[in-house]
Design a protein around this motif. Structure first.
Motif, PDB file in Angstrom:
ATOM      1  N   LEU A 105       0.626  -1.219   0.173  1.00 28.37           N
ATOM      2  CA  LEU A 105       0.141   0.060   0.042  1.00 28.37           C
ATOM      3  C   LEU A 105       0.843   1.241  -0.203  1.00 28.37           C
ATOM      4  O   LEU A 105       0.518   2.271  -0.673  1.00 28.37           O
ATOM      5  CB  LEU A 105      -1.032  -0.163   1.332  1.00 28.37           C
ATOM      6  CG  LEU A 105      -1.777   1.226   1.326  1.00 28.37           C
ATOM      7  CD1 LEU A 105      -2.798   1.454   0.257  1.00 28.37           C
ATOM      8  CD2 LEU A 105      -2.777   1.126   2.781  1.00 28.37           C
ATOM      9  N   ASN A 106       1.728   1.421   0.633  1.00 21.20           N
ATOM     10  CA  ASN A 106       2.957   2.464   0.917  1.00 21.20           C
ATOM     11  C   ASN A 106       3.418   2.449  -0.674  1.00 21.20           C
ATOM     12  O   ASN A 106       3.619   3.638  -1.179  1.00 21.20           O
ATOM     13  CB  ASN A 106       4.121   2.285   1.732  1.00 21.20           C
ATOM     14  CG  ASN A 106       3.311   2.331   3.114  1.00 21.20           C
ATOM     15  OD1 ASN A 106       2.339   2.969   3.555  1.00 21.20           O
ATOM     16  ND2 ASN A 106       3.955   1.633   4.079  1.00 21.20           N
ATOM     17  N   GLY A 160       3.203   5.630  -5.991  1.00 18.60           N
ATOM     18  CA  GLY A 160       3.014   5.748  -7.417  1.00 18.60           C
ATOM     19  C   GLY A 160       4.091   4.282  -8.074  1.00 18.60           C
ATOM     20  O   GLY A 160       4.325   4.323  -9.152  1.00 18.60           O
ATOM     21  N   GLU A 161       4.456   3.610  -7.112  1.00 20.74           N
ATOM     22  CA  GLU A 161       5.214   2.396  -7.555  1.00 20.74           C
ATOM     23  C   GLU A 161       4.391   0.968  -7.698  1.00 20.74           C
ATOM     24  O   GLU A 161       3.447   1.122  -6.790  1.00 20.74           O
ATOM     25  CB  GLU A 161       6.375   2.208  -6.600  1.00 20.74           C
ATOM     26  CG  GLU A 161       7.162   3.380  -6.413  1.00 20.74           C
ATOM     27  CD  GLU A 161       8.314   3.396  -5.423  1.00 20.74           C
ATOM     28  OE1 GLU A 161       8.235   2.112  -4.766  1.00 20.74           O
ATOM     29  OE2 GLU A 161       9.128   4.283  -5.068  1.00 20.74           O
ATOM     30  N   ALA A 162       5.033  -0.006  -8.326  1.00 22.06           N
ATOM     31  CA  ALA A 162       4.246  -1.186  -8.436  1.00 22.06           C
ATOM     32  C   ALA A 162       2.747  -1.128  -8.595  1.00 22.06           C
ATOM     33  O   ALA A 162       2.083  -1.569  -8.124  1.00 22.06           O
ATOM     34  CB  ALA A 162       4.501  -1.928  -7.040  1.00 22.06           C
ATOM     35  N   LYS A 211     -10.347  -0.498 -11.320  1.00 25.21           N
ATOM     36  CA  LYS A 211     -11.021  -0.299 -10.149  1.00 25.21           C
ATOM     37  C   LYS A 211     -10.246  -0.095  -8.987  1.00 25.21           C
ATOM     38  O   LYS A 211     -10.280   1.055  -7.945  1.00 25.21           O
ATOM     39  CB  LYS A 211     -11.926  -1.460  -9.670  1.00 25.21           C
ATOM     40  CG  LYS A 211     -12.946  -0.980  -8.662  1.00 25.21           C
ATOM     41  CD  LYS A 211     -14.082  -2.199  -8.297  1.00 25.21           C
ATOM     42  CE  LYS A 211     -14.962  -1.612  -7.012  1.00 25.21           C
ATOM     43  NZ  LYS A 211     -16.094  -2.829  -7.040  1.00 25.21           N
ATOM     44  N   GLU A 212      -9.055  -0.770  -8.775  1.00 27.45           N
ATOM     45  CA  GLU A 212      -7.973  -0.571  -7.537  1.00 27.45           C
ATOM     46  C   GLU A 212      -7.306   0.809  -7.704  1.00 27.45           C
ATOM     47  O   GLU A 212      -7.259   1.601  -6.820  1.00 27.45           O
ATOM     48  CB  GLU A 212      -7.269  -1.887  -7.572  1.00 27.45           C
ATOM     49  CG  GLU A 212      -7.825  -3.132  -7.154  1.00 27.45           C
ATOM     50  CD  GLU A 212      -6.882  -4.143  -6.979  1.00 27.45           C
ATOM     51  OE1 GLU A 212      -7.266  -5.468  -6.509  1.00 27.45           O
ATOM     52  OE2 GLU A 212      -5.995  -4.095  -7.924  1.00 27.45           O
ATOM     53  N   LEU A 213      -7.233   1.092  -9.056  1.00 29.26           N
ATOM     54  CA  LEU A 213      -6.379   2.261  -9.214  1.00 29.26           C
ATOM     55  C   LEU A 213      -7.258   3.726  -9.007  1.00 29.26           C
ATOM     56  O   LEU A 213      -7.110   4.465  -8.525  1.00 29.26           O
ATOM     57  CB  LEU A 213      -5.849   2.414 -10.780  1.00 29.26           C
ATOM     58  CG  LEU A 213      -4.731   1.466 -11.241  1.00 29.26           C
ATOM     59  CD1 LEU A 213      -4.495   1.579 -12.617  1.00 29.26           C
ATOM     60  CD2 LEU A 213      -3.476   1.955 -10.399  1.00 29.26           C
ATOM     61  N   LYS A 214      -8.572   3.439  -9.166  1.00 29.13           N
ATOM     62  CA  LYS A 214      -9.634   4.396  -9.154  1.00 29.13           C
ATOM     63  C   LYS A 214      -9.748   4.759  -7.551  1.00 29.13           C
ATOM     64  O   LYS A 214      -9.619   6.014  -7.132  1.00 29.13           O
ATOM     65  CB  LYS A 214     -10.958   4.264  -9.637  1.00 29.13           C
ATOM     66  CG  LYS A 214     -11.711   5.151  -9.670  1.00 29.13           C
ATOM     67  CD  LYS A 214     -13.216   4.738 -10.477  1.00 29.13           C
ATOM     68  CE  LYS A 214     -14.344   6.123 -10.444  1.00 29.13           C
ATOM     69  NZ  LYS A 214     -15.272   5.898 -11.174  1.00 29.13           N
TER      70      LYS A 214
END
Length: 214
Positions: free
Chosen positions: A122-123, A128-130, A137-140
């Motif tokens: 999550l960190n 903005g990594e991985a 949906k997860e990106l949103k």
């Protein structure tokens, strides 16, 4: 000896002392049902408090006289019963108990490692990594979370800036007041020095000096 003026003690003034309830079957059906409901609710409440406060695994099963089932379990009644059976079976073998404890701690360690990996991922995602492994949906959802966090950070930063500006303005006003007071004191001191202090006797008369030949 009788006292005619003394009134007998009323029953309302007597203190009622609640005695202990005799532990035996309640013959009255209504009273038995009311007592069952009250004690059942209290027992369920105590089981819930024990599971939350002490983080204990609790399973409670109650059958009424009419055959109705009431149960509570913070995990699962079936799994708790299976754990109880296994504990009773392993109680005669100390080696099995030690093995069960080791297995429990291994499961807990695995769970904690999984949580640590999730927090680390999550960190990375917040930085903005991985991001290739995330769906749309997860990106949103991640974008909404980051924007919400940025809004909170900016709000906190603005509050700190406004507080700092207010403090600086207060200090400037205090310095200006102090400088005005010092200037007033200096002007008063200069005025006192410019005015000559003369004291005359009431019989003394000022006259201009005459020339010697006059």
């Amino acid at each position: 000896m009788e006292f005619p003026n003394q009134e007998p003690e009323s029953s309302s003034n007597k203190k009622t002392v609640r005695g202990k309830i005799e532990i035996k079957r309640i013959e009255n059906t209504t009273n038995r049902q009311v007592t069952f409901c009250k004690r059942r609710n209290g027992l369920l409440k105590k089981a819930y408090e024990l599971s939350v406060l002490c983080e204990a695994e609790v399973a409670l099963i109650v059958f009424s006289s009419r055959g109705r089932l009431y149960e509570y379990a913070n995990n699962s009644v079936r799994s708790t019963i299976e754990r109880y059976k296994k504990s009773c079976a392993d109680s005669s073998n100390p080696g099995s108990v030690t093995e069960a404890n080791a297995q429990f701690y291994q499961q807990e360690a695995t769970k904690l490692r999984r949580q640590i990996r999730e927090i680390q991922n999550l960190n990375k995602h917040i930085l903005g990594e991985a991001l290739s492994s995330l769906s749309f949906k997860e990106l949103k959802n991640l974008e909404a979370r980051v924007e919400k966090g940025i809004t909170r950070i900016r709000s906190k930063k603005n509050d700190m800036l406004f507080a700092e500006i207010e403090l600086m303005q207060k200090r400037i006003a205090e310095n200006e007041n102090s400088e005005q007071q010092q200037s007033s004191i200096m002007q008063a001191a200069v005025y006192d020095q410019s005015v000559p202090s003369q004291s005359y006797h009431r019989d003394f008369i000022r006259v201009n000096l005459l020339e010697p030949n006059h």
